[in-house]
Design a protein around this motif. Structure first.
Motif, short mmCIF file in Angstrom:
data_model
loop_
_atom_site.label_atom_id
_atom_site.label_comp_id
_atom_site.label_asym_id
_atom_site.label_seq_id
_atom_site.Cartn_x
_atom_site.Cartn_y
_atom_site.Cartn_z
N GLY A 27 0.89 -1.31 0.04
CA GLY A 27 0.23 -0.11 -0.10
C GLY A 27 0.65 1.18 0.18
N ALA A 65 0.41 3.96 -3.15
CA ALA A 65 -0.92 4.67 -2.89
C ALA A 65 -0.73 5.99 -1.98
N GLY A 108 -1.60 4.58 5.61
CA GLY A 108 -2.44 3.78 5.14
C GLY A 108 -3.14 3.25 6.09
N SER A 138 -3.81 -3.60 6.23
CA SER A 138 -4.45 -5.10 6.24
C SER A 138 -4.77 -5.20 7.47
N SER A 189 -7.05 0.89 1.82
CA SER A 189 -6.23 -0.15 0.86
C SER A 189 -7.22 -0.18 -0.33
N SER A 190 -6.19 -0.71 -1.33
CA SER A 190 -7.00 -0.96 -2.77
C SER A 190 -7.89 -2.29 -2.50
N HIS A 241 -5.70 -5.29 -3.21
CA HIS A 241 -4.96 -5.62 -2.04
C HIS A 241 -5.69 -6.81 -1.24
#
Length: 170
Positions: free
Chosen positions: A13, A16, A111, A114, A143-144, A147
């Motif tokens: 991450g 980003a 970020g 996770s 998070s994307s 991801h």
């Protein structure tokens, strides 16, 4: 001059988060400070013996090199179009970021990471720590979705679960 402090770990991450931090720095006409926190091998107690001086130096060198790699991956040779400073800080990530972004006109960008149940138990959330303790604005970059999919594939491979081909069709 105002600063945008971006916390990176080198995880998936990080690009980003860096991209969003660079965009905020351009909009605010601010300096971009990229911070990577690190801790001594074996924790702080393990670093107090005299035999670990070389281990600390090696760890510090590895973190500086990793930060350079993260910045190169994110910005390449052109840079972020804002004044850039890379900083490695020895300490826990949340405390290091909050200490770095201590001015009220700073912006701290982190970020969301996770957050599986096991990770929440083992490692506290850096974003939550920053939201609770920062003296400045905090921007948490989610998070994307890719991801999350990657984490699911990693779990399936870790537990040797079979692939359901129905998941591959849209």
């Amino acid at each position: 001059m105002p600063r945008v402090v971006v916390g990176v770990s080198g995880a998936l991450g990080s690009p980003a988060v860096l991209s969003r931090g660079a965009a905020e720095a351009r909009v605010r006409d601010a300096e971009l400070w990229v911070v990577m926190a690190w801790q001594a091998p074996g924790g702080e107690l393990g670093s107090r013996s005299a035999c670990n001086v070389s281990a600390l130096a090696q760890c510090r060198t590895a973190v500086v090199e990793r930060l350079r790699e993260v910045l190169d991956e994110a910005f390449g040779t052109q840079g972020p179009a804002a004044a850039l400073a890379g900083l490695t800080v020895r300490g826990t990530p949340g405390a290091a970021l909050v200490d770095t972004a201590r001015a009220s006109d700073d912006l701290l960008v982190v970020g969301s990471g996770s957050r599986s149940p096991l990770r929440r138990l083992v490692r506290p959330s850096v974003a939550r720590y920053c939201l609770a303790h920062a003296a400045c604005l905090v921007l948490v970059v989610p998070s994307s979705p890719l991801h999350a999919d990657l984490d699911a594939v990693h779990r399936r491979n870790l537990w040797h679960l079979p692939l359901d081909t129905r998941e591959l069709t849209p």
